[in-house]
Design a protein around this motif. Structure first.
Motif, PDB file in Angstrom:
ATOM      1  N   MET A   1     -10.386 -14.886 -29.302  1.00 56.22           N
ATOM      2  CA  MET A   1      -8.999 -15.328 -29.215  1.00 56.22           C
ATOM      3  C   MET A   1      -8.960 -16.733 -28.635  1.00 56.22           C
ATOM      4  O   MET A   1      -9.571 -17.024 -27.616  1.00 56.22           O
ATOM      5  N   ARG A   2      -8.237 -17.618 -29.312  1.00 58.95           N
ATOM      6  CA  ARG A   2      -8.153 -19.003 -28.880  1.00 58.95           C
ATOM      7  C   ARG A   2      -6.998 -19.161 -27.896  1.00 58.95           C
ATOM      8  O   ARG A   2      -5.900 -18.655 -28.129  1.00 58.95           O
ATOM      9  N   THR A   3      -7.249 -19.854 -26.794  1.00 56.17           N
ATOM     10  CA  THR A   3      -6.213 -20.119 -25.798  1.00 56.17           C
ATOM     11  C   THR A   3      -6.022 -21.617 -25.632  1.00 56.17           C
ATOM     12  O   THR A   3      -6.907 -22.418 -25.968  1.00 56.17           O
ATOM     13  N   LEU A   4      -4.859 -21.970 -25.111  1.00 51.31           N
ATOM     14  CA  LEU A   4      -4.495 -23.373 -24.946  1.00 51.31           C
ATOM     15  C   LEU A   4      -4.060 -23.631 -23.513  1.00 51.31           C
ATOM     16  O   LEU A   4      -3.359 -22.804 -22.919  1.00 51.31           O
ATOM     17  N   LYS A   5      -4.438 -24.777 -22.984  1.00 53.18           N
ATOM     18  CA  LYS A   5      -3.897 -25.219 -21.705  1.00 53.18           C
ATOM     19  C   LYS A   5      -2.436 -25.606 -21.887  1.00 53.18           C
ATOM     20  O   LYS A   5      -1.955 -25.793 -23.009  1.00 53.18           O
ATOM     21  N   THR A   6      -1.732 -25.755 -20.771  1.00 50.83           N
ATOM     22  CA  THR A   6      -0.307 -26.087 -20.845  1.00 50.83           C
ATOM     23  C   THR A   6      -0.083 -27.367 -21.626  1.00 50.83           C
ATOM     24  O   THR A   6       0.811 -27.444 -22.487  1.00 50.83           O
ATOM     25  N   SER A   7      -0.874 -28.380 -21.350  1.00 49.79           N
ATOM     26  CA  SER A   7      -0.702 -29.662 -22.041  1.00 49.79           C
ATOM     27  C   SER A   7      -0.965 -29.531 -23.539  1.00 49.79           C
ATOM     28  O   SER A   7      -0.265 -30.153 -24.354  1.00 49.79           O
ATOM     29  N   GLU A   8      -1.955 -28.715 -23.910  1.00 47.29           N
ATOM     30  CA  GLU A   8      -2.265 -28.532 -25.325  1.00 47.29           C
ATOM     31  C   GLU A   8      -1.156 -27.777 -26.048  1.00 47.29           C
ATOM     32  O   GLU A   8      -0.760 -28.133 -27.169  1.00 47.29           O
ATOM     33  N   ALA A   9      -0.638 -26.718 -25.398  1.00 52.22           N
ATOM     34  CA  ALA A   9       0.453 -25.956 -26.004  1.00 52.22           C
ATOM     35  C   ALA A   9       1.701 -26.819 -26.149  1.00 52.22           C
ATOM     36  O   ALA A   9       2.397 -26.779 -27.174  1.00 52.22           O
ATOM     37  N   ALA A  10       1.991 -27.616 -25.119  1.00 50.59           N
ATOM     38  CA  ALA A  10       3.163 -28.484 -25.176  1.00 50.59           C
ATOM     39  C   ALA A  10       3.031 -29.510 -26.301  1.00 50.59           C
ATOM     40  O   ALA A  10       4.015 -29.829 -26.990  1.00 50.59           O
ATOM     41  N   ALA A  11       1.817 -30.031 -26.508  1.00 54.53           N
ATOM     42  CA  ALA A  11       1.603 -31.015 -27.570  1.00 54.53           C
ATOM     43  C   ALA A  11       1.841 -30.390 -28.949  1.00 54.53           C
ATOM     44  O   ALA A  11       2.439 -31.024 -29.832  1.00 54.53           O
ATOM     45  N   ILE A  12       1.374 -29.158 -29.152  1.00 52.63           N
ATOM     46  CA  ILE A  12       1.591 -28.496 -30.437  1.00 52.63           C
ATOM     47  C   ILE A  12       3.085 -28.297 -30.705  1.00 52.63           C
ATOM     48  O   ILE A  12       3.573 -28.448 -31.829  1.00 52.63           O
ATOM     49  N   LEU A  13       3.833 -27.995 -29.641  1.00 54.76           N
ATOM     50  CA  LEU A  13       5.265 -27.751 -29.780  1.00 54.76           C
ATOM     51  C   LEU A  13       6.093 -29.032 -29.691  1.00 54.76           C
ATOM     52  O   LEU A  13       7.318 -28.992 -29.870  1.00 54.76           O
ATOM     53  N   ASN A  14       5.426 -30.135 -29.403  1.00 53.73           N
ATOM     54  CA  ASN A  14       6.088 -31.446 -29.293  1.00 53.73           C
ATOM     55  C   ASN A  14       7.169 -31.435 -28.213  1.00 53.73           C
ATOM     56  O   ASN A  14       8.276 -31.961 -28.410  1.00 53.73           O
ATOM     57  N   VAL A  15       6.841 -30.827 -27.081  1.00 56.34           N
ATOM     58  CA  VAL A  15       7.740 -30.812 -25.925  1.00 56.34           C
ATOM     59  C   VAL A  15       6.923 -31.172 -24.695  1.00 56.34           C
ATOM     60  O   VAL A  15       5.692 -31.231 -24.736  1.00 56.34           O
ATOM     61  N   SER A  16       7.599 -31.383 -23.583  1.00 54.82           N
ATOM     62  CA  SER A  16       6.895 -31.672 -22.332  1.00 54.82           C
ATOM     63  C   SER A  16       6.400 -30.364 -21.708  1.00 54.82           C
ATOM     64  O   SER A  16       6.963 -29.293 -21.966  1.00 54.82           O
ATOM     65  N   PRO A  17       5.370 -30.448 -20.854  1.00 56.60           N
ATOM     66  CA  PRO A  17       4.935 -29.234 -20.134  1.00 56.60           C
ATOM     67  C   PRO A  17       6.058 -28.604 -19.318  1.00 56.60           C
ATOM     68  O   PRO A  17       6.135 -27.382 -19.208  1.00 56.60           O
ATOM     69  N   ASN A  18       6.949 -29.443 -18.746  1.00 55.93           N
ATOM     70  CA  ASN A  18       8.070 -28.896 -17.983  1.00 55.93           C
ATOM     71  C   ASN A  18       9.003 -28.078 -18.866  1.00 55.93           C
ATOM     72  O   ASN A  18       9.519 -27.032 -18.447  1.00 55.93           O
ATOM     73  N   THR A  19       9.244 -28.535 -20.083  1.00 51.69           N
ATOM     74  CA  THR A  19      10.081 -27.783 -21.015  1.00 51.69           C
ATOM     75  C   THR A  19       9.422 -26.458 -21.371  1.00 51.69           C
ATOM     76  O   THR A  19      10.092 -25.414 -21.424  1.00 51.69           O
ATOM     77  N   LEU A  20       8.127 -26.480 -21.604  1.00 56.50           N
ATOM     78  CA  LEU A  20       7.409 -25.252 -21.936  1.00 56.50           C
ATOM     79  C   LEU A  20       7.513 -24.239 -20.800  1.00 56.50           C
ATOM     80  O   LEU A  20       7.769 -23.051 -21.033  1.00 56.50           O
ATOM     81  N   ARG A  21       7.344 -24.711 -19.564  1.00 54.35           N
ATOM     82  CA  ARG A  21       7.464 -23.803 -18.428  1.00 54.35           C
ATOM     83  C   ARG A  21       8.902 -23.297 -18.262  1.00 54.35           C
ATOM     84  O   ARG A  21       9.126 -22.150 -17.850  1.00 54.35           O
ATOM     85  N   ALA A  22       9.880 -24.137 -18.604  1.00 59.33           N
ATOM     86  CA  ALA A  22      11.284 -23.712 -18.533  1.00 59.33           C
ATOM     87  C   ALA A  22      11.557 -22.613 -19.552  1.00 59.33           C
ATOM     88  O   ALA A  22      12.278 -21.643 -19.259  1.00 59.33           O
ATOM     89  N   TRP A  23      10.986 -22.708 -20.753  1.00 60.83           N
ATOM     90  CA  TRP A  23      11.145 -21.644 -21.752  1.00 60.83           C
ATOM     91  C   TRP A  23      10.525 -20.345 -21.252  1.00 60.83           C
ATOM     92  O   TRP A  23      11.082 -19.266 -21.452  1.00 60.83           O
ATOM     93  N   GLU A  24       9.372 -20.482 -20.624  1.00 62.30           N
ATOM     94  CA  GLU A  24       8.708 -19.287 -20.087  1.00 62.30           C
ATOM     95  C   GLU A  24       9.592 -18.591 -19.053  1.00 62.30           C
ATOM     96  O   GLU A  24       9.742 -17.361 -19.062  1.00 62.30           O
ATOM     97  N   ARG A  25      10.200 -19.387 -18.159  1.00 63.25           N
ATOM     98  CA  ARG A  25      11.060 -18.784 -17.122  1.00 63.25           C
ATOM     99  C   ARG A  25      12.323 -18.172 -17.721  1.00 63.25           C
ATOM    100  O   ARG A  25      12.748 -17.094 -17.313  1.00 63.25           O
ATOM    101  N   ARG A  26      12.914 -18.846 -18.688  1.00 61.11           N
ATOM    102  CA  ARG A  26      14.201 -18.396 -19.225  1.00 61.11           C
ATOM    103  C   ARG A  26      14.050 -17.277 -20.243  1.00 61.11           C
ATOM    104  O   ARG A  26      14.817 -16.311 -20.238  1.00 61.11           O
ATOM    105  N   PHE A  27      13.061 -17.403 -21.133  1.00 63.65           N
ATOM    106  CA  PHE A  27      12.939 -16.470 -22.247  1.00 63.65           C
ATOM    107  C   PHE A  27      11.733 -15.534 -22.137  1.00 63.65           C
ATOM    108  O   PHE A  27      11.617 -14.571 -22.887  1.00 63.65           O
ATOM    109  N   GLY A  28      10.809 -15.849 -21.222  1.00 64.40           N
ATOM    110  CA  GLY A  28       9.588 -15.050 -21.139  1.00 64.40           C
ATOM    111  C   GLY A  28       8.663 -15.246 -22.312  1.00 64.40           C
ATOM    112  O   GLY A  28       7.845 -14.381 -22.624  1.00 64.40           O
ATOM    113  N   TYR A  29       8.776 -16.403 -22.984  1.00 61.02           N
ATOM    114  CA  TYR A  29       7.963 -16.670 -24.171  1.00 61.02           C
ATOM    115  C   TYR A  29       7.846 -18.182 -24.333  1.00 61.02           C
ATOM    116  O   TYR A  29       8.839 -18.886 -24.141  1.00 61.02           O
TER     117      TYR A  29
END
Length: 298
Positions: A1-29
């Motif tokens: 199973m391939r995993t991504l660091k926060t910066s790598e996941a944020a780059a794929i989604l074209n958002v900032s790491p802070n936005t990615l963490r905000a989605w995690e807190r708000r939506f759990g995903y």
């Protein structure tokens, strides 16, 4: 199973790491795992599913709903394979599930719900349940054989109190054993009805905690087994898994979460040496664990 660091996941989604963490807190995903250093690790499949949904112009809430449905589709695929009694398709469904999530989540989010659905549809006294449960138990056994050797000195004794392999709780208990082994502990499972020759087995493994798992054995049988364990290795922490609420149960026995992954975290906390003390070498009984006040009772 391939995993991504926060910066790598944020780059794929074209958002900032802070936005990615905000989605995690708000939506759990997307829901990250944690590395040994407590850093977030995102599952590649979940991130890609969310990216594809966002590229279709959906809002973040709608995109997350679609991504979750895409991930949940694995459950329907496995259920269809088991309903058709197709071993190959069932194995392929689990391989696909593992591509999107860690093994623990694949078991808890795909395998166990599929088996629950078969039990609800057919009953646990049916041939479809027996066939599906046998496949699932064999799959978990294969995963257990591929688990790395123990990395902790502690040993967990699992007292199997199920009503047999077709007990609906049995697969959850096999998952608990697998997850505990993957957490680095040695695991020894013995049926609570087996008393003959119990002492030599326990002397060889020297468990540090006892997990009584299942509700298929009567209390008197369990009490005899618990007494024999205590006579052999002394008082140990007692943890209950899928035992259910039983009148007169000792307050010293702690009930674990019914989810195997959460229960393993509680088990590790019970056997882990106090913070700041070195963990003893493999095969040595932990003095820190042995020195704790411990009681064992049914």
């Amino acid at each position: 199973m391939r995993t991504l660091k926060t910066s790598e996941a944020a780059a794929i989604l074209n958002v900032s790491p802070n936005t990615l963490r905000a989605w995690e807190r708000r939506f759990g995903y997307p829901r990250p795992m944690r590395s040994p250093g407590k850093h977030r690790l995102y599952t590649h499949g979940e991130v890609v599913a969310l990216r594809d949904a966002l590229n279709d112009g959906l809002s973040i809430s709608s995109a997350i709903s679609r991504a979750r449905e895409a991930v949940r589709a694995d459950t329907h695929v496995l259920l269809g394979a088991l309903t058709a009694f197709d071993l190959g398709r069932a194995d392929q469904a689990m391989e696909a599930a593992l591509a999107l999530r860690p093994l623990e989540r694949a078991v808890e989010e795909v395998m166990l719900p599929s088996l629950d659905e078969i039990a609800l549809r057919n009953g646990v006294d049916s041939a479809p349940w027996a066939w599906s449960a046998a496949w699932a138990a064999e799959w978990v056994q294969r995963a257990r054989r591929l688990t790395p050797p123990p990395s902790r000195a502690a040993c967990v004794l699992v007292g199997d109190a199920t009503a047999g392999p077709h007990d609906r709780r049995a697969l959850a208990i096999r998952a608990l054993e697998l997850f505990t082994a993957r957490a680095g502990a040695r695991v020894v499972t013995l049926p609570v009805g087996c008393l003959a020759g119990l002492g030599p087995v326990l002397d060889a493994h020297r468990p540090d905690a006892v997990v009584i798992a299942g509700a298929g054995s009567p209390d008197d049988e369990l009490a005899r087994w618990a007494y024999a364990v205590r006579a052999s290795v002394g008082a140990l922490p007692v943890l209950l898994f899928h035992r259910g609420v039983r009148p007169g149960r000792s307050a010293s026995a702690r009930t674990l979460d019914e989810r195997a992954s959460a229960a393993v975290s509680q088990i590790v906390a019970a056997i882990e040496p106090p913070s700041g003390l070195p963990e003893p070498g493999m095969g040595e009984r932990s003095q820190s664990v042995a020195a704790r006040p411990r009681r064992m009772s049914a």
